[in-house]
Design a protein around this motif. Structure first.
Motif, PDB file in Angstrom:
ATOM      1  N   MET A   1       0.823  -1.201   0.000  1.00  9.77           N
ATOM      2  CA  MET A   1       0.000   0.000   0.000  1.00  9.77           C
ATOM      3  C   MET A   1       0.863   1.258   0.000  1.00  9.77           C
ATOM      4  SD  MET A   1      -2.701  -1.489   2.798  1.00  9.77           S
ATOM      5  CE  MET A   1      -3.578   0.030   3.200  1.00  9.77           C
ATOM      6  N   ALA A   2       1.925   1.243   0.810  1.00 11.21           N
ATOM      7  CA  ALA A   2       2.762   2.439   0.969  1.00 11.21           C
ATOM      8  C   ALA A   2       3.752   2.616  -0.176  1.00 11.21           C
ATOM      9  CB  ALA A   2       3.524   2.364   2.295  1.00 11.21           C
ATOM     10  N   GLN A   3       4.273   1.480  -0.702  1.00  7.39           N
ATOM     11  CA  GLN A   3       5.265   1.532  -1.776  1.00  7.39           C
ATOM     12  C   GLN A   3       4.894   0.505  -2.849  1.00  7.39           C
ATOM     13  OE1 GLN A   3       9.430   1.603  -0.504  1.00  7.39           O
ATOM     14  NE2 GLN A   3       8.822   2.178   1.560  1.00  7.39           N
ATOM     15  N   PRO A   4       3.840   0.791  -3.585  1.00  5.93           N
ATOM     16  CA  PRO A   4       3.336  -0.208  -4.548  1.00  5.93           C
ATOM     17  C   PRO A   4       4.355  -0.648  -5.580  1.00  5.93           C
ATOM     18  CG  PRO A   4       2.258   1.926  -4.838  1.00  5.93           C
ATOM     19  CD  PRO A   4       3.022   2.011  -3.565  1.00  5.93           C
ATOM     20  N   GLU A   5       5.322   0.200  -5.876  1.00  5.12           N
ATOM     21  CA  GLU A   5       6.316  -0.154  -6.886  1.00  5.12           C
ATOM     22  C   GLU A   5       7.290  -1.230  -6.394  1.00  5.12           C
ATOM     23  OE1 GLU A   5       8.213   2.788  -4.208  1.00  5.12           O
ATOM     24  OE2 GLU A   5       6.233   2.599  -5.136  1.00  5.12           O
ATOM     25  N   ARG A   6       7.289  -1.516  -5.112  1.00  2.00           N
ATOM     26  CA  ARG A   6       8.262  -2.459  -4.549  1.00  2.00           C
ATOM     27  C   ARG A   6       7.763  -3.897  -4.547  1.00  2.00           C
ATOM     28  NH1 ARG A   6      12.421   0.052  -0.332  1.00  2.00           N
ATOM     29  NH2 ARG A   6      13.723  -1.271  -1.652  1.00  2.00           N
ATOM     30  N   VAL A   7       6.481  -4.100  -4.788  1.00  2.00           N
ATOM     31  CA  VAL A   7       5.925  -5.459  -4.740  1.00  2.00           C
ATOM     32  C   VAL A   7       5.346  -5.790  -6.112  1.00  2.00           C
ATOM     33  CG1 VAL A   7       4.328  -7.018  -3.587  1.00  2.00           C
ATOM     34  CG2 VAL A   7       5.399  -5.167  -2.281  1.00  2.00           C
ATOM     35  N   ARG A   8       5.984  -6.749  -6.803  1.00  2.00           N
ATOM     36  CA  ARG A   8       5.534  -7.129  -8.147  1.00  2.00           C
ATOM     37  C   ARG A   8       4.301  -8.027  -8.082  1.00  2.00           C
ATOM     38  NH1 ARG A   8       6.474 -11.280 -12.500  1.00  2.00           N
ATOM     39  NH2 ARG A   8       6.528 -12.681 -10.699  1.00  2.00           N
ATOM     40  N   ARG A   9       4.374  -9.093  -7.284  1.00  2.00           N
ATOM     41  CA  ARG A   9       3.248  -9.989  -7.044  1.00  2.00           C
ATOM     42  C   ARG A   9       3.274 -10.354  -5.567  1.00  2.00           C
ATOM     43  NH1 ARG A   9       1.109 -11.801 -11.960  1.00  2.00           N
ATOM     44  NH2 ARG A   9      -0.325 -13.131 -10.809  1.00  2.00           N
ATOM     45  N   ALA A  10       2.111 -10.712  -5.013  1.00  2.00           N
ATOM     46  CA  ALA A  10       2.042 -11.007  -3.581  1.00  2.00           C
ATOM     47  C   ALA A  10       1.119 -12.182  -3.310  1.00  2.00           C
ATOM     48  CB  ALA A  10       1.565  -9.783  -2.805  1.00  2.00           C
ATOM     49  N   VAL A  11       1.472 -12.938  -2.269  1.00  2.00           N
ATOM     50  CA  VAL A  11       0.609 -13.981  -1.720  1.00  2.00           C
ATOM     51  C   VAL A  11       0.466 -13.691  -0.236  1.00  2.00           C
ATOM     52  CG1 VAL A  11       0.260 -16.433  -1.282  1.00  2.00           C
ATOM     53  CG2 VAL A  11       1.410 -15.691  -3.392  1.00  2.00           C
ATOM     54  N   VAL A  12      -0.774 -13.523   0.223  1.00  2.00           N
ATOM     55  CA  VAL A  12      -1.008 -13.240   1.639  1.00  2.00           C
ATOM     56  C   VAL A  12      -1.863 -14.360   2.222  1.00  2.00           C
ATOM     57  CG1 VAL A  12      -0.618 -10.760   1.612  1.00  2.00           C
ATOM     58  CG2 VAL A  12      -2.850 -11.626   0.948  1.00  2.00           C
ATOM     59  N   GLU A  13      -1.277 -15.118   3.132  1.00  2.00           N
ATOM     60  CA  GLU A  13      -1.916 -16.267   3.763  1.00  2.00           C
ATOM     61  C   GLU A  13      -2.556 -15.845   5.079  1.00  2.00           C
ATOM     62  OE1 GLU A  13      -0.421 -20.290   6.144  1.00  2.00           O
ATOM     63  OE2 GLU A  13       1.018 -18.996   5.109  1.00  2.00           O
ATOM     64  N   GLU A  14      -3.878 -15.931   5.152  1.00  2.00           N
ATOM     65  CA  GLU A  14      -4.607 -15.615   6.377  1.00  2.00           C
ATOM     66  C   GLU A  14      -4.230 -14.239   6.943  1.00  2.00           C
ATOM     67  OE1 GLU A  14      -6.721 -17.748   8.875  1.00  2.00           O
ATOM     68  OE2 GLU A  14      -7.420 -18.211   6.866  1.00  2.00           O
ATOM     69  N   PRO A  15      -4.304 -13.177   6.121  1.00  2.00           N
ATOM     70  CA  PRO A  15      -3.966 -11.838   6.627  1.00  2.00           C
ATOM     71  C   PRO A  15      -5.101 -11.275   7.472  1.00  2.00           C
ATOM     72  CG  PRO A  15      -4.709 -11.677   4.367  1.00  2.00           C
ATOM     73  CD  PRO A  15      -4.678 -13.155   4.697  1.00  2.00           C
ATOM     74  N   PRO A  16      -4.872 -10.918   8.720  1.00  2.00           N
ATOM     75  CA  PRO A  16      -5.956 -10.329   9.516  1.00  2.00           C
ATOM     76  C   PRO A  16      -6.272  -8.924   9.015  1.00  2.00           C
ATOM     77  CG  PRO A  16      -3.894 -10.298  10.731  1.00  2.00           C
ATOM     78  CD  PRO A  16      -3.625 -11.071   9.487  1.00  2.00           C
ATOM     79  N   PRO A  17      -7.490  -8.669   8.569  1.00  2.00           N
ATOM     80  CA  PRO A  17      -7.844  -7.320   8.111  1.00  2.00           C
ATOM     81  C   PRO A  17      -8.145  -6.412   9.288  1.00  2.00           C
ATOM     82  CG  PRO A  17      -9.715  -8.774   7.862  1.00  2.00           C
ATOM     83  CD  PRO A  17      -8.596  -9.632   8.390  1.00  2.00           C
ATOM     84  N   MET A  18      -7.996  -5.122   9.075  1.00  2.00           N
ATOM     85  CA  MET A  18      -8.401  -4.162  10.099  1.00  2.00           C
ATOM     86  C   MET A  18      -9.925  -4.142  10.185  1.00  2.00           C
ATOM     87  SD  MET A  18      -5.540  -3.115  11.245  1.00  2.00           S
ATOM     88  CE  MET A  18      -6.167  -1.874  12.381  1.00  2.00           C
TER      89      MET A  18
ATOM     90  N   HIS B   1     -14.415 -12.531   5.415  1.00  2.00           N
ATOM     91  CA  HIS B   1     -13.638 -11.297   5.551  1.00  2.00           C
ATOM     92  C   HIS B   1     -12.446 -11.292   4.594  1.00  2.00           C
ATOM     93  CE1 HIS B   1     -15.879  -9.617   8.855  1.00  2.00           C
ATOM     94  NE2 HIS B   1     -15.734 -10.704   9.578  1.00  2.00           N
ATOM     95  N   LEU B   2     -11.829 -12.453   4.426  1.00  2.00           N
ATOM     96  CA  LEU B   2     -10.692 -12.521   3.512  1.00  2.00           C
ATOM     97  C   LEU B   2     -11.150 -12.438   2.056  1.00  2.00           C
ATOM     98  CD1 LEU B   2      -8.413 -15.172   5.251  1.00  2.00           C
ATOM     99  CD2 LEU B   2      -8.560 -12.707   5.584  1.00  2.00           C
ATOM    100  N   ARG B   3     -12.341 -12.954   1.778  1.00  2.00           N
ATOM    101  CA  ARG B   3     -12.895 -12.793   0.437  1.00  2.00           C
ATOM    102  C   ARG B   3     -13.171 -11.312   0.162  1.00  2.00           C
ATOM    103  NH1 ARG B   3     -15.198 -16.260  -3.143  1.00  2.00           N
ATOM    104  NH2 ARG B   3     -15.292 -17.947  -1.598  1.00  2.00           N
ATOM    105  N   SER B   4     -13.695 -10.617   1.159  1.00  2.00           N
ATOM    106  CA  SER B   4     -13.944  -9.175   1.008  1.00  2.00           C
ATOM    107  C   SER B   4     -12.646  -8.424   0.770  1.00  2.00           C
ATOM    108  CB  SER B   4     -14.644  -8.623   2.252  1.00  2.00           C
ATOM    109  OG  SER B   4     -15.942  -9.148   2.377  1.00  2.00           O
ATOM    110  N   LEU B   5     -11.593  -8.860   1.460  1.00  2.00           N
ATOM    111  CA  LEU B   5     -10.289  -8.229   1.275  1.00  2.00           C
ATOM    112  C   LEU B   5      -9.813  -8.410  -0.167  1.00  2.00           C
ATOM    113  CD1 LEU B   5      -7.314  -8.615   3.775  1.00  2.00           C
ATOM    114  CD2 LEU B   5      -6.961  -8.447   1.328  1.00  2.00           C
ATOM    115  N   ALA B   6      -9.918  -9.637  -0.677  1.00  2.00           N
ATOM    116  CA  ALA B   6      -9.503  -9.899  -2.057  1.00  2.00           C
ATOM    117  C   ALA B   6     -10.304  -9.055  -3.041  1.00  2.00           C
ATOM    118  CB  ALA B   6      -9.656 -11.388  -2.376  1.00  2.00           C
ATOM    119  N   GLN B   7     -11.597  -8.893  -2.770  1.00  2.00           N
ATOM    120  CA  GLN B   7     -12.442  -8.096  -3.648  1.00  2.00           C
ATOM    121  C   GLN B   7     -12.113  -6.607  -3.579  1.00  2.00           C
ATOM    122  OE1 GLN B   7     -16.252  -9.345  -2.141  1.00  2.00           O
ATOM    123  NE2 GLN B   7     -16.396 -11.104  -3.531  1.00  2.00           N
TER     124      GLN B   7
END
Length: 253
Positions: free
Chosen positions: A112-129, A211-217
């Motif tokens: 989010m802060a430095q989008p140019e630094r992450v080409r692709r990402a996998v987030v396993e069970e990320p707790p959303p705010m 919640h994680l589906r909502s995050l992906a969306q």
């Protein structure tokens, strides 16, 4: 392990860099970020698969974990800033990133802060705010249920070092931050440029899959998959997890 001192005006940070014998041309290193209470050793299987496929791997011990130093504060943005500082210290402009739980949340904050630094990402069970009072009422925080603790007992007995090195003042400090509604965090997800795979552990996890589906969306280029394994998918269903990660990271940008 390499220990980076004096970066980000914080504690020493331990980093393991594993190079591939035949590095894949044109692909950045893969940054691996563990969850709360773990360390870089949780990624041994994935690291071996990635280096075997020609990928350089950077596995970080978060502040207060593993061989990294303890800190006087554990703000969520501190973990994010530590990741950026590690990449700066290693002179790495961009990475693919894989994170679990708190580490996954930190990867999202970095993207989010430095989008140019992450080409692709996998987030396993990320707790959303939490977004609002309804989310707060569910009391979802990045801690483990009794079931998860029992499953983790075998890992603890096999290698107690991550637990012994872990700053056990951290869960309360981090948990309190997830008890504040932060709709702006959800708005900030729009800044993530990386195609991002969100992995849910299904109904066996304390994080409701919806919640994680909502995050992906909410992500500009998000994808959602469920692997019924509980919160620690990479540990409980390693073959399916590695297949999902490698498949996602191997796609062209």
């Amino acid at each position: 392990m390499r220990v980076l001192s004096g970066i980000n005006r914080g504690p020493d940070l331990a980093v393991r860099v594993a190079s591939a014998a035949d590095r894949a041309a044109g692909l950045p290193p893969v940054l691996l970020v563990h969850g709360m209470g773990g360390d870089h050793t949780t990624w041994r299987r994935l690291e071996g698969t990635l280096t075997g496929a020609g990928r350089e791997v950077i596995a970080v011990d978060l502040r207060g974990h593993g061989r990294s130093g303890r800190a006087d504060r554990y703000r969520l943005n501190d973990f994010r800033d530590d990741l950026a500082a590690v990449l700066d210290a290693l002179d790495v402009p961009a990475v693919d990133a894989v994170g679990h739980s708190l580490g996954a949340h930190s990867v999202l904050r970095l993207a989010m802060a430095q989008p140019e630094r992450v080409r692709r990402a996998v987030v396993e069970e990320p707790p959303p705010m939490p977004r609002d009072a309804a989310d707060l009422a569910e009391a979802i925080t990045p801690t483990s249920t009794l079931r998860e603790r029992v499953r983790g007992l075998g890992v603890l007995l096999a290698d107690p070092r991550p637990f012994l090195r872990f700053d056990r003042s951290m869960p309360e400090v981090v948990g309190l931050q997830f008890e504040q509604a932060d709709p702006a965090w959800w708005e900030g997800l729009r800044a993530v440029a990386a195609p991002t795979l969100v992995i849910s552990g299904g109904d066996r996890s304390f994080l409701p899959p919806r919640h994680l589906r909502s995050l992906a969306q909410a992500l500009p280029d998000g994808e959602f998959v469920t692997i019924e394994a509980g919160h620690s998918v990479h540990r409980e269903a390693p073959a399916a997890f590695v297949e999902s990660v490698v498949g996602h990271l191997s796609r062209p940008r």
